[in-house]
Design an enzyme around this catalytic site. Structure first.
Site, PDB file in Angstrom:
ATOM      1  N   TYR A  52      72.631   7.857  65.792  1.00 40.81           N
ATOM      2  CA  TYR A  52      72.581   6.397  65.958  1.00 40.81           C
ATOM      3  C   TYR A  52      73.804   5.956  66.779  1.00 40.81           C
ATOM      4  O   TYR A  52      74.573   6.783  67.245  1.00 40.81           O
ATOM      5  CB  TYR A  52      72.503   5.714  64.590  1.00 40.81           C
ATOM      6  CG  TYR A  52      71.317   6.176  63.762  1.00 40.81           C
ATOM      7  CD1 TYR A  52      70.123   6.584  64.382  1.00 40.81           C
ATOM      8  CD2 TYR A  52      71.375   6.247  62.374  1.00 40.81           C
ATOM      9  CE1 TYR A  52      69.040   7.029  63.642  1.00 40.81           C
ATOM     10  CE2 TYR A  52      70.279   6.689  61.620  1.00 40.81           C
ATOM     11  CZ  TYR A  52      69.122   7.080  62.261  1.00 40.81           C
ATOM     12  OH  TYR A  52      68.044   7.531  61.539  1.00 40.81           O
ATOM     13  N   ARG A 103      80.136   7.501  57.480  1.00 40.62           N
ATOM     14  CA  ARG A 103      79.428   8.784  57.484  1.00 40.62           C
ATOM     15  C   ARG A 103      79.478   9.322  58.906  1.00 40.62           C
ATOM     16  O   ARG A 103      79.212   8.571  59.852  1.00 40.62           O
ATOM     17  CB  ARG A 103      77.978   8.573  57.037  1.00 40.62           C
ATOM     18  CG  ARG A 103      77.266   9.884  56.785  1.00 40.62           C
ATOM     19  CD  ARG A 103      75.923   9.735  56.125  1.00 40.62           C
ATOM     20  NE  ARG A 103      75.718  10.905  55.266  1.00 40.62           N
ATOM     21  CZ  ARG A 103      74.547  11.331  54.828  1.00 40.62           C
ATOM     22  NH1 ARG A 103      73.456  10.664  55.134  1.00 40.62           N
ATOM     23  NH2 ARG A 103      74.451  12.386  54.062  1.00 40.62           N
ATOM     24  N   ARG A 150      67.184  14.068  48.270  1.00 40.68           N
ATOM     25  CA  ARG A 150      65.838  14.404  47.802  1.00 40.68           C
ATOM     26  C   ARG A 150      65.775  14.663  46.300  1.00 40.68           C
ATOM     27  O   ARG A 150      64.800  14.294  45.644  1.00 40.68           O
ATOM     28  CB  ARG A 150      65.335  15.618  48.598  1.00 40.68           C
ATOM     29  CG  ARG A 150      65.045  15.251  50.036  1.00 40.68           C
ATOM     30  CD  ARG A 150      64.865  16.470  50.887  1.00 40.68           C
ATOM     31  NE  ARG A 150      66.126  17.121  51.201  1.00 40.68           N
ATOM     32  CZ  ARG A 150      66.231  18.200  51.959  1.00 40.68           C
ATOM     33  NH1 ARG A 150      65.151  18.767  52.441  1.00 40.68           N
ATOM     34  NH2 ARG A 150      67.410  18.729  52.238  1.00 40.68           N
ATOM     35  N   CYS A 175      63.107  19.135  43.214  1.00 40.92           N
ATOM     36  CA  CYS A 175      62.588  18.880  44.562  1.00 40.92           C
ATOM     37  C   CYS A 175      62.089  20.215  45.099  1.00 40.92           C
ATOM     38  O   CYS A 175      62.723  21.246  44.890  1.00 40.92           O
ATOM     39  CB  CYS A 175      63.739  18.350  45.416  1.00 40.92           C
ATOM     40  SG  CYS A 175      63.394  18.352  47.174  1.00 40.92           S
ATOM     41  N   CYS A 185      59.685  20.006  50.442  1.00 42.87           N
ATOM     42  CA  CYS A 185      58.436  20.051  51.210  1.00 42.87           C
ATOM     43  C   CYS A 185      58.464  19.077  52.391  1.00 42.87           C
ATOM     44  O   CYS A 185      57.568  19.078  53.213  1.00 42.87           O
ATOM     45  CB  CYS A 185      57.266  19.703  50.295  1.00 42.87           C
ATOM     46  SG  CYS A 185      57.370  18.025  49.632  1.00 42.87           S
ATOM     47  N   CYS A 207      58.588  13.439  51.903  1.00 42.96           N
ATOM     48  CA  CYS A 207      59.291  12.147  51.828  1.00 42.96           C
ATOM     49  C   CYS A 207      59.757  11.701  53.210  1.00 42.96           C
ATOM     50  O   CYS A 207      59.468  10.592  53.658  1.00 42.96           O
ATOM     51  CB  CYS A 207      60.476  12.235  50.873  1.00 42.96           C
ATOM     52  SG  CYS A 207      61.551  13.647  51.172  1.00 42.96           S
ATOM     53  N   CYS A 223      56.959  10.896  47.289  1.00 43.05           N
ATOM     54  CA  CYS A 223      57.492  12.175  46.840  1.00 43.05           C
ATOM     55  C   CYS A 223      56.379  13.026  46.250  1.00 43.05           C
ATOM     56  O   CYS A 223      55.604  12.560  45.416  1.00 43.05           O
ATOM     57  CB  CYS A 223      58.596  11.956  45.808  1.00 43.05           C
ATOM     58  SG  CYS A 223      59.171  13.506  45.093  1.00 43.05           S
ATOM     59  N   GLU A 250      42.767  26.014  29.287  1.00 43.63           N
ATOM     60  CA  GLU A 250      42.926  26.790  30.523  1.00 43.63           C
ATOM     61  C   GLU A 250      42.204  28.121  30.318  1.00 43.63           C
ATOM     62  O   GLU A 250      42.425  28.789  29.313  1.00 43.63           O
ATOM     63  CB  GLU A 250      44.423  26.984  30.802  1.00 43.63           C
ATOM     64  CG  GLU A 250      44.786  28.075  31.760  1.00 43.63           C
ATOM     65  CD  GLU A 250      44.180  27.925  33.153  1.00 43.63           C
ATOM     66  OE1 GLU A 250      44.165  26.808  33.700  1.00 43.63           O
ATOM     67  OE2 GLU A 250      43.700  28.959  33.679  1.00 43.63           O
TER      68      GLU A 250
END
Ligand SMILES: Cc1cc2nc3c(=O)[nH]c(=O)nc-3n(C[C@H](O)[C@H](O)[C@H](O)COP(=O)(O)O)c2cc1C
Ligand code: SF4
Length: 710
Positions: free
Chosen positions: A195, A243, A342, A365, A368, A371, A383, A436
């Site tokens: 940015y 940051r 995450r 998490c 994957c 998100c 999520c 099951e």
């Protein structure tokens, strides 16, 4: 108890109850006017309630709508936004947590500027970047969505004048003061991720010859000026930090660690109370999973430790840091605070569970990337493992409360959908029986845990959670209409999994051809004698030994054992290059197999969120796996496989192989569902039984069905 991670600390005079901060995440819950309302408040409140000491907000637009990435970014540019920001501070403080606002200007990716016909502010007119040699691996629909989110027009760049930059500093200072007036505890200036401030830092984007370009001091001048302007407005005691990118991976002339360390020193001189270390890479392609959304464990820690050697203020860092690792690196003095992104989407209660010694109850998490795929399309975050994430307004209270209309619920199938449905229903106070037919819980997830380790963490979590709930679990139980009639449930949740269609490829019935089911049976030890009959004597003995020693019950043991022994030949063809085929190919390649993947569609691993797809396909290519898209397999022979391209007029080819895995052919399982319906009670179909929706779809289905019980 993780004593370092859970110990209190301070940033400036901001007291923190532990060392866990929620990393900033653009969740885009706000409406297209940038105003914080109840849904956003509830999202943050859940994470404050979950025990993180500090929440760093999603990127907010200091100059909204200018410089915003989306209309759904929180605005901080006028007093119109003040009531929402004030409410945000209040809900977070209610749970003894602290909140920092991350102020941003997105520079070259300020999509809202392009959407609304404004020019993009940048340090310089960009120069052509070297083209990636990687295929883009995006579907047509994804490309269209991204183009729409980017404004659907060619962006026009405006090279920032010194006056623009003075104005920018003033806007940020006004926004910081507004945050302070709202009762927000601190401000983080987003100086990373490509940015505006990161562009000024980077010699790959900043070609200026004035006082803002050239040396690292000049390239850091804009951010330092912004810090000074903010400091002047908010006063000496208000916590303020930035940051920054420690590096720009794979970008010629990009930011280097030496540069970043010097920048951190300059920022400290300018008055920051902390430095938050991240990194950046080309966001379109596998680089995105190097940075900023790193796929390697603790990917930025060494960078942060290096930067810490150059400053005396606390250093924060993020990047797939597990709690134990976080505790260790804080103990070693490498960083002061761990920011978790995450993990806190997946389980906002993670810090509380750590504090209470319930680490095994944390919903993991699975990395994957679903998100973070959403903002590419300007969609609200979701999520895969936590359907309540970003929907707290709808679900958070329900999940804490009991039903007043308890029902007897029969869940048929103990895969991810069944486990989720049964657990949520039991948590809500329903009387739940889960049946099951195999000897263990997990269904397709147990098999999916084999090639992809994070899935095993999820399996363990789902098993642990249901084990603590009053669910009557019946393994090795086949559910028939008679069984249902005897049990007399009010409702049946059919999580019976998908059905597999037999492949019509000539030769698919040969002994060296396995489909997902037979391979699973083989590897997980649930093999029928029919499957075993396909194997050599040595292979049969090995499979039986695995079963007897319990190795085949545990994905991690099996993963390990299969490195030494796997009952498949050297050269493997995987037919079907979707999510399952890609994961299996990776698994086989890691075990020294020569792997060829054949996919009829144009994009491999299409069911993976595109950032993970980029990573997996890149890793497969690096591992020497041959990937054939738009390719149809014509015949499987004894020692060869014959195939042809579907989109080009090229002759068929034949290559030598020893084994074949067919990773296609899963369809909805309406036949089994129809049998269940014969019993009478209403049947709700969930998970892959109703149409293959993979892990995220299965969990969401199970969750929603359980909530809908009322
Ligand atoms: C959905 C999502 C949105 C993100 N948005 C931002 C953002 O707005 N600002 C920012 O600085 N970083 C953002 N990040 C990066 C995170 O702050 C964090 O650095 C990164 O996810 C690595 O940490 P983790 O492994 O704990 O998730 C985002 C990450 C995710 C997953
Ligand atoms: S969507 Fe996937 S990567 Fe993102 S938080 Fe959830 S489990 Fe983790």
């Amino acid at each position: 108890m993780l004593k370092h991670l859970m110990s209190p600390t301070k940033i400036g005079n901001l007291e923190l109850r532990n060392r866990i901060a929620m990393a900033p995440m653009g969740v885009e819950i706000v409406e297209a006017d940038g105003i914080i309302r109840e849904p956003t408040l509830r999202y943050y409140e859940e994470r404050a309630r979950g025990g993180a000491a500090l929440l760093i907000s999603e990127n907010t637009a200091a100059c909204y709508p200018r410089g915003a990435n989306s209309a759904h970014e929180i605005g901080v540019s006028s007093d119109l936004f003040l009531p929402g920001l004030t409410a945000l501070a209040e809900v977070v403080h209610r749970h003894d947590s602290k909140i920092a606002i991350q102020l941003a200007h997105h520079g070259k990716v300020a999509r809202l500027d392009t959407q609304q016909g404004r020019e993009l502010l940048m340090p310089s007119q960009p120069r052509p970047q070297p083209r990636s040699t990687e295929p883009l691996s995006l579907s047509r629909e994804e490309i269209q969505l991204m183009a729409k989110a980017a404004g659907g027009k060619k962006p026009v760049i405006h090279e920032a004048t010194p006056l623009d930059l003075e104005q920018l500093a003033e806007d940020f200072a006004d926004a910081a003061l507004r945050a302070k007036r709202a009762g927000i505890d601190a401000v983080e200036i987003h100086g990373a991720h490509g940015y505006i401030f990161s562009e000024f830092h980077s010699p790959a984007w900043n070609f200026r010859e004035d006082e803002y370009g050239g040396s690292v001091g000049n390239r850091s001048r804009l951010l330092c000026n912004v810090i000074r302007a903010c400091r002047e407005k908010v006063g000496p005691d208000f916590p303020l930090w930035a940051r920054i990118d420690a590096v720009e991976f794979d970008v010629p002339d990009g930011i280097t660690l030496e540069d970043a360390a010097r920048r951190a020193e300059l920022l400290e001189e300018a008055g920051v109370d902390a430095v938050h270390v991240s990194a950046y890479a080309n966001p379109l392609g596998p680089g995105f999973t190097k940075a900023p959304i790193v796929h390697y464990m603790a990917g930025f820690v060494d960078f942060a430790a290096k930067i810490k050697e150059h400053v005396s203020v606390p250093v924060i860092t993020a990047g797939r840091i597990e709690p134990d690792e976080g505790n260790r690196i804080i103990g070693e003095g490498k960083v002061d605070i761990i920011s978790m992104g995450r993990k806190l989407l997946a389980d906002p209660d993670l810090p509380k569970k750590l504090a209470e010694g319930r680490q095994n109850e944390i919903r993991p998490c699975i990395y994957c990337y679903i998100c973070v795929a959403q903002p590419f399309f300007d969609r609200k975050v979701r999520c895969a493992v936590n359907p309540a994430a970003a929907n707290e307004i709808e679900y958070a209270d329900l999940l804490r409360s009991k039903t007043t209309n308890a029902k007897r619920v029969l869940v048929v199938g103990g895969g991810p959908s069944g486990l989720e449905a049964a657990s949520i229903a039991a948590m809500r106070g329903h009387d739940v029986i889960l049946c099951e037919k195999s000897a263990s819980l997990g269904g397709t997830l147990r098999f999916a845990a084999l090639p992809y380790e994070p899935n095993e963490n999820l399996l363990n979590y789902l098993e642990t959670r249901i084990g603590k709930l009053p669910v009557d679990i019946r393994l090795q139980t086949e559910v028939t209409p008679k069984f249902i009639k005897e049990l007399a449930p009010d409702v049946v949740l059919a999580a019976v999994g998908p059905r597999r269609e037999k492949s019509r490829i000539p030769g698919a019935d040969r002994d060296h051809v396995f489909d997902g089911d037979t391979l699973r049976d083989l590897l997980t030890g649930e093999g029928s004698t029919e499957v075993e009959a396909q194997l050599s004597l040595t292979a049969r003995l090995a499979v039986r030994a695995g079963r007897l020693t319990g190795v085949t019950n545990s994905p991690s043991k099996l993963r390990q054992a299969s490195k030494a022994y796997m009952p498949m030949g050297k050269r493997i063809a995987v037919i079907g290059g979707g999510l399952v085929g890609a994961e299996l190919a990776e698994f086989m390649a890691e075990r020294g197999r020569e792997v060829h993947v054949f996919e009829e569609g144009a994009v491999l691993a299409l069911e993976m969120a595109h950032p993970r797809r980029w990573r997996v396909l890149y890793d497969l290519r690096e591992a020497g796996v041959s990937l054939y898209s738009e390719t149809r397999v014509l015949e499987i022979k004894d020692k060869t496989i014959r195939f042809e391209p579907t989109s080009q007029d090229k002759p068929a080819q034949e290559i030598e192989i020893d084994g074949v895995v067919i990773a296609t052919g899963l369809i909805a399982n309406s036949e089994t569902v129809e049998i269940l319906r014969e019993a009478g009670p209403p049947v709700v179909v969930i998970g892959d039984a109703g149409g293959v929706g993979y892990l995220d779809g299965a969990i969401e289905d199970g969750f929603k069905a359980a909530i809908a019980l009322n």
